[in-house]
Scaffold this motif. Structure first.
Motif, PDB file in Angstrom:
ATOM      1  N   ASN A 197      25.287  56.066  71.772  1.00 30.92           N
ATOM      2  CA  ASN A 197      26.134  56.860  71.344  1.00 30.92           C
ATOM      3  C   ASN A 197      27.733  56.037  70.891  1.00 30.92           C
TER       4      ASN A 197
ATOM      5  N   PHE B  71      30.119  55.320  68.198  1.00 28.49           N
ATOM      6  CA  PHE B  71      30.672  56.076  67.158  1.00 28.49           C
ATOM      7  C   PHE B  71      30.722  55.201  65.965  1.00 28.49           C
TER       8      PHE B  71
ATOM      9  N   GLY C 155      34.914  68.330  66.004  1.00 22.63           N
ATOM     10  CA  GLY C 155      34.401  69.135  66.741  1.00 22.63           C
ATOM     11  C   GLY C 155      34.522  70.709  65.937  1.00 22.63           C
TER      12      GLY C 155
ATOM     13  N   LYS D 189      32.332  61.298  73.320  1.00 21.28           N
ATOM     14  CA  LYS D 189      32.525  62.142  72.393  1.00 21.28           C
ATOM     15  C   LYS D 189      33.478  61.231  71.288  1.00 21.28           C
TER      16      LYS D 189
ATOM     17  N   TYR E 204      34.502  61.829  65.151  1.00 23.00           N
ATOM     18  CA  TYR E 204      33.725  63.075  65.228  1.00 23.00           C
ATOM     19  C   TYR E 204      34.949  64.232  65.534  1.00 23.00           C
TER      20      TYR E 204
ATOM     21  N   LYS F 149      26.527  64.344  63.927  1.00 24.15           N
ATOM     22  CA  LYS F 149      27.424  63.412  64.713  1.00 24.15           C
ATOM     23  C   LYS F 149      27.284  61.782  64.590  1.00 24.15           C
TER      24      LYS F 149
END
Length: 215
Positions: free
Chosen positions: A61, A63, A69, A199, A67, A54
């Motif tokens: 977190n 990024f 999935g 995410k 990302y 990731k």
């Protein structure tokens, strides 16, 4: 720069290896790499391994890159609109999202590669106001990055090898409140945007025209 260094995008070389503590290996940092956006530091080998799974800082977190999935590739996301009002959003209509996934074969990233998984169809609702439109744009990006669904065991039915939600909550009923996954729920739009942010899905440049699949 070594291959390990090159595997971490946007990470400058630090001249002071051995300083600080790495929360990944829980030991002193042997060769320090500092992430340029959030400025958190780790062993270069530790953060390189984390980024393979990731591409995000394990502390905050943030990024680095997109990302992707494990959502099956064969799904579709259709968007329509209705004049009906959702409880708590009586001043606007409703955005209706229909997801459809036919049955397929699990890939290497799924729990049982080579085995079949069952297909599914899901319907979700958003208010057709400014914030609802923003959430729709984010959900579309998350769908394109294969983040909304995965293959696994259903938390509600206990069935394995099925398509399940992937920690981004949807309102699948128009009414009934949070207990029934419906409205009213004043905090829902804020919560789902935070779930998407975790995410790596945030709003960038505005998207022009209709969304893919919108009618």
């Amino acid at each position: 720069m070594s291959e390990e260094n090159a595997s971490v995008p946007g990470v400058p070389r630090s001249p002071d290896p051995g300083e600080g503590h790495c929360i990944i290996c829980m030991d002193n940092i042997l060769e320090k790499r500092t992430l340029e956006k959030c400025m958190h530091s780790f062993c270069v080998s530790c953060i390189s391994e984390v980024f393979k799974v990731k591409p995000a800082c394990p502390i905050c977190n943030t990024f680095y890159g997109d990302y992707v999935g494990t959502q099956p590739h064969n799904g579709s996301m259709q968007v329509t609109r209705s004049w009906e009002r959702l409880p708590g959003f009586e001043s606007c209509g409703t955005i209706i999202i229909d997801y459809h996934f036919p049955a397929g074969i699990q890939e290497a990233s799924h729990p049982n590669p080579g085995r079949r998984y069952a297909g599914t169809s899901r319907r979700a609702y958003l208010p057709a106001n400014e914030e609802g439109q923003r959430v729709l744009r984010l959900l579309q990006r998350a769908f394109d990055q294969r983040l909304l669904f995965t293959v696994g065991t259903s938390a509600t039915t206990g069935l394995s090898n099925v398509i399940t939600w992937n920690d981004i909550h949807h309102k699948t009923n128009m009414q009934g409140g949070p207990v029934c996954f419906g409205y009213p729920d004043p905090g829902y739009l804020s919560r789902v945007q935070e779930e998407l942010r975790l995410k790596g899905v945030t709003e960038g440049e505005p998207m022009d025209g209709a969304y893919p699949g919108e009618s």
